[in-house]
Design a protein around this motif. Structure first.
Motif, mmCIF file in Angstrom:
data_model
loop_
_atom_site.group_PDB
_atom_site.id
_atom_site.type_symbol
_atom_site.label_atom_id
_atom_site.label_comp_id
_atom_site.label_asym_id
_atom_site.label_seq_id
_atom_site.Cartn_x
_atom_site.Cartn_y
_atom_site.Cartn_z
ATOM 1 N N ILE A 1 0.874 -1.172 0.000
ATOM 2 C CA ILE A 1 0.000 0.000 0.000
ATOM 3 C C ILE A 1 0.910 1.221 0.000
ATOM 4 O O ILE A 1 1.838 1.298 0.818
ATOM 5 C CB ILE A 1 -0.916 0.040 1.240
ATOM 6 C CG1 ILE A 1 -1.785 -1.225 1.308
ATOM 7 C CG2 ILE A 1 -1.804 1.293 1.231
ATOM 8 C CD1 ILE A 1 -2.662 -1.328 2.554
ATOM 9 N N SER A 2 0.692 2.146 -0.921
ATOM 10 C CA SER A 2 1.463 3.395 -0.897
ATOM 11 C C SER A 2 0.495 4.547 -0.677
ATOM 12 O O SER A 2 -0.623 4.544 -1.200
ATOM 13 C CB SER A 2 2.269 3.578 -2.179
ATOM 14 O OG SER A 2 1.432 3.618 -3.301
ATOM 15 N N HIS B 1 7.177 -4.078 -1.093
ATOM 16 C CA HIS B 1 8.034 -3.079 -0.446
ATOM 17 C C HIS B 1 7.403 -2.514 0.820
ATOM 18 O O HIS B 1 7.823 -1.476 1.315
ATOM 19 C CB HIS B 1 8.387 -1.959 -1.423
ATOM 20 C CG HIS B 1 9.230 -2.419 -2.587
ATOM 21 N ND1 HIS B 1 9.706 -1.578 -3.548
ATOM 22 C CD2 HIS B 1 9.684 -3.663 -2.920
ATOM 23 C CE1 HIS B 1 10.421 -2.269 -4.447
ATOM 24 N NE2 HIS B 1 10.411 -3.535 -4.076
ATOM 25 N N GLY B 2 6.350 -3.163 1.317
ATOM 26 C CA GLY B 2 5.777 -2.743 2.586
ATOM 27 C C GLY B 2 4.637 -1.758 2.445
ATOM 28 O O GLY B 2 4.112 -1.531 1.352
ATOM 29 N N VAL C 1 6.751 -1.066 7.951
ATOM 30 C CA VAL C 1 6.092 0.236 7.931
ATOM 31 C C VAL C 1 7.144 1.303 7.640
ATOM 32 O O VAL C 1 8.133 1.438 8.334
ATOM 33 C CB VAL C 1 5.340 0.495 9.256
ATOM 34 C CG1 VAL C 1 4.141 -0.439 9.330
ATOM 35 C CG2 VAL C 1 6.207 0.295 10.485
ATOM 36 N N ARG C 2 6.899 2.056 6.584
ATOM 37 C CA ARG C 2 7.912 3.001 6.095
ATOM 38 C C ARG C 2 7.300 4.371 5.869
ATOM 39 O O ARG C 2 6.175 4.501 5.379
ATOM 40 C CB ARG C 2 8.481 2.473 4.772
ATOM 41 C CG ARG C 2 9.382 3.453 4.049
ATOM 42 C CD ARG C 2 10.217 2.786 2.983
ATOM 43 N NE ARG C 2 9.442 2.283 1.853
ATOM 44 C CZ ARG C 2 9.965 2.066 0.637
ATOM 45 N NH1 ARG C 2 11.256 2.285 0.417
ATOM 46 N NH2 ARG C 2 9.211 1.593 -0.340
ATOM 47 N N LYS D 1 7.870 -10.972 9.539
ATOM 48 C CA LYS D 1 8.532 -12.250 9.293
ATOM 49 C C LYS D 1 9.613 -12.034 8.252
ATOM 50 O O LYS D 1 9.305 -11.865 7.069
ATOM 51 C CB LYS D 1 7.526 -13.278 8.756
ATOM 52 C CG LYS D 1 6.421 -13.641 9.747
ATOM 53 C CD LYS D 1 5.490 -14.675 9.135
ATOM 54 C CE LYS D 1 4.405 -15.080 10.122
ATOM 55 N NZ LYS D 1 3.336 -15.848 9.468
ATOM 56 N N ASN D 2 10.842 -11.981 8.729
ATOM 57 C CA ASN D 2 11.975 -11.878 7.810
ATOM 58 C C ASN D 2 11.849 -10.654 6.883
ATOM 59 O O ASN D 2 11.953 -10.758 5.662
ATOM 60 C CB ASN D 2 12.057 -13.176 6.991
ATOM 61 C CG ASN D 2 13.452 -13.438 6.492
ATOM 62 O OD1 ASN D 2 14.420 -13.061 7.161
ATOM 63 N ND2 ASN D 2 13.563 -14.047 5.331
ATOM 64 N N VAL D 3 11.664 -9.505 7.495
ATOM 65 C CA VAL D 3 11.469 -8.253 6.757
ATOM 66 C C VAL D 3 12.781 -7.457 6.778
ATOM 67 O O VAL D 3 13.427 -7.355 7.825
ATOM 68 C CB VAL D 3 10.324 -7.445 7.406
ATOM 69 C CG1 VAL D 3 10.210 -6.063 6.780
ATOM 70 C CG2 VAL D 3 9.009 -8.211 7.277
ATOM 71 N N GLU D 4 13.168 -6.881 5.652
ATOM 72 C CA GLU D 4 14.480 -6.211 5.601
ATOM 73 C C GLU D 4 14.562 -4.948 6.456
ATOM 74 O O GLU D 4 15.514 -4.752 7.185
ATOM 75 C CB GLU D 4 14.857 -5.913 4.153
ATOM 76 C CG GLU D 4 15.337 -7.189 3.452
ATOM 77 C CD GLU D 4 15.698 -6.959 2.010
ATOM 78 O OE1 GLU D 4 16.195 -5.869 1.675
ATOM 79 O OE2 GLU D 4 15.478 -7.890 1.203
ATOM 80 N N ASN D 5 13.568 -4.079 6.341
ATOM 81 C CA ASN D 5 13.526 -2.869 7.183
ATOM 82 C C ASN D 5 12.164 -2.819 7.868
ATOM 83 O O ASN D 5 11.258 -2.133 7.404
ATOM 84 C CB ASN D 5 13.684 -1.604 6.337
ATOM 85 C CG ASN D 5 14.971 -1.588 5.542
ATOM 86 O OD1 ASN D 5 16.054 -1.542 6.102
ATOM 87 N ND2 ASN D 5 14.845 -1.636 4.227
#
Ligand SMILES: *[C@@H]1O[C@H](CO)[C@@H](O)[C@H](O)[C@H]1NC(C)=O
Ligand SMILES: *[C@@H]1O[C@H](CO)[C@@H](O)[C@H](O)[C@H]1NC(C)=O
Ligand SMILES: *[C@@H]1O[C@H](CO)[C@@H](O)[C@H](O)[C@H]1NC(C)=O
Length: 392
Positions: free
Chosen positions: A221-222, A241-242, A274-275, A298-302
């Protein structure tokens, strides 16, 4: 032994039911009756348009009905205003043309514009984006690419049960809409498909997105500029990409993002959780009153990131200091695993530091150990159990 009165009321009820089912039939516009062919080959665009025109001009609330089958649709604009409430009920699959040049540089495939009181129930959208992604990947001359379904200036909108796959660009766009409910939507595109965001919301007020699964090559969702009172719950994201607020500071004159909640979400194998992101450029924009809570990573980069020096691939960066003011952002009850050592990254603007950032009960680990966190230009508070330790 039914009394006469009882018998009469049964008869009245029966007539009422009969009447209502009779009344509903004329206000259902079946695309097949307008010439649509569910064979996946014949162009049904004209038939859909005719069904829409009839429904839209109807003096009673009406439904455009799409039975099971595959319908080839070219770029289509469903334009309002309509006289009454209008809905689409789609049991079938809508197919985009195989040749992406047919959608050309329009930027949309299916577009609803200026239709108030609209509902879209069901529907499978297959935009057949792979050829377009390949065009981009091999640097050939390509059109701009199309969003699969776009709502522009639609107030009182419900989108329920939609399935969308392989959009050329963003799958579902909510632009300049008020009072929107998106529920039980499933969006799927490959991890490496470029810019295939799941849902994009911008310039809209009172949007709810609930019970949805988003697996895409870009943001699940952006959230763009001028989004107010957005509520997202029960969301599954990843790959993708979150959930991203931004990119903001695309321009100087922005109207800000305010009152956004994400609650009960699971991120799996996504690049971000969450970004919040903004370009490093002057802007009047802001992000305030944001709540991210009850989230499993679960295994999220950022997993948690604020990036005010957003600059993908280090190309074309403005290289200034972001003017976007970020304040009152709460991260509460966020647990799980990070795919990188640094699970919490706050890279705020030196000229507009982040304020009122709150961390409460965070537990993010990396390879079974506490992850790390980093803070730049930020003020706030932390409470509860925090892994990693707060850098606020
Ligand atoms: C924030 O948005 C929610 C809907 O998500 C709404 O119910 C609430 O009233 C809004 N709060 C403010 C202060 O506007
Ligand atoms: C941005 O800054 C970097 C490092 O300071 C520099 O190498 C680069 O040339 C700058 N780019 C622009 C567009 O000014
Ligand atoms: C954090 O999560 C890990 C892994 O689930 C667990 O072993 C640890 O006890 C948790 N720590 C806190 C402070 O909750």
């Amino acid at each position: 032994m039914a009394s006469l009165m009882e018998t009469i009321s049964w008869i009245i009820l029966f007539i009422t039911l009969l009447g209502s089912s009779d009344a509903s039939t004329p206000y259902r516009y079946n695309v097949i009756q307008f010439g649509a062919k569910p064979d996946g080959k014949s162009d049904s665009t004209g038939a859909f348009m005719k069904a829409w025109q009839s429904a839209c001009n109807s003096g009673k609330s009406s439904t455009v009905y799409v039975p099971k089958g595959r319908y080839l649709l070219k770029a289509t604009v469903f334009r309002g205003p309509c006289k009454k409430k209008i809905s689409f009920r789609i049991d079938g699959t809508l197919w985009a043309p195989t040749n992406y040049w047919q959608l050309g540089n329009l930027g949309y495939w299916i577009l609803f514009i200026k239709v108030n009181n609209l509902a879209v129930y069901g529907g499978n959208l297959d935009a057949k984006g792979a050829a377009f992604w390949a065009c981009r990947k091999y640097g050939k001359s390509c059109p701009v690419g199309a969003s699969s379904i776009t709502f522009n200036w639609v107030d009182n909108l419900e989108v329920s049960g939609l399935r969308a796959i392989n959009s050329q660009q963003t799958h579902l766009v909510i632009n300049s809409c008020n009072n929107v409910l998106v529920k039980n939507v499933k969006i799927t595109a490959p991890d490496d498909s470029p810019n295939t965001d799941g849902i994009h919301v911008q310039n809209s007020d009172r949007v709810t997105i609930t019970g949805s699964t988003l697996q895409t090559g870009d943001d699940c969702i952006s959230i763009g500029d001028a989004t107010y009172n957005l509520y997202m719950s029960t969301i599954k994201c990843g790959p993708g990409h979150g959930v991203s607020i931004g990119s903001l500071a695309k321009e100087r004159d922005e109207r800000g993002v305010q009152n956004v909640t994400l609650t009960n979400a699971v991120f799996s194998g996504s690049d971000n959780g969450v970004r919040i992101k903004s370009w490093a450029r002057a802007s009047k924009g802001f992000v305030k009153n944001i709540l991210f809570q009850n989230i499993i990573m679960k295994n999220v980069e950022n997993p948690i990131i604020i990036d005010q020096n957003y600059c993908p691939n280090n190309q074309g960066c403005p290289n200034q200091s972001s003017g976007v003011k970020i304040s009152d952002v709460t991260y509460k009850n966020i647990r799980g695993t990070s795919a990188t050592a640094e699970a919490v990254t706050f890279d705020c603007s030196p000229s507009s530091p982040c304020q009122g950032i709150r961390l409460q009960d965070i537990n993010l680990t990396y390879m079974n150990k506490a992850a790390t966190s980093s803070c730049k230009h930020i003020g706030g508070t932390s409470t509860g159990n925090l892994v990693p330790e707060s850098c606020l």
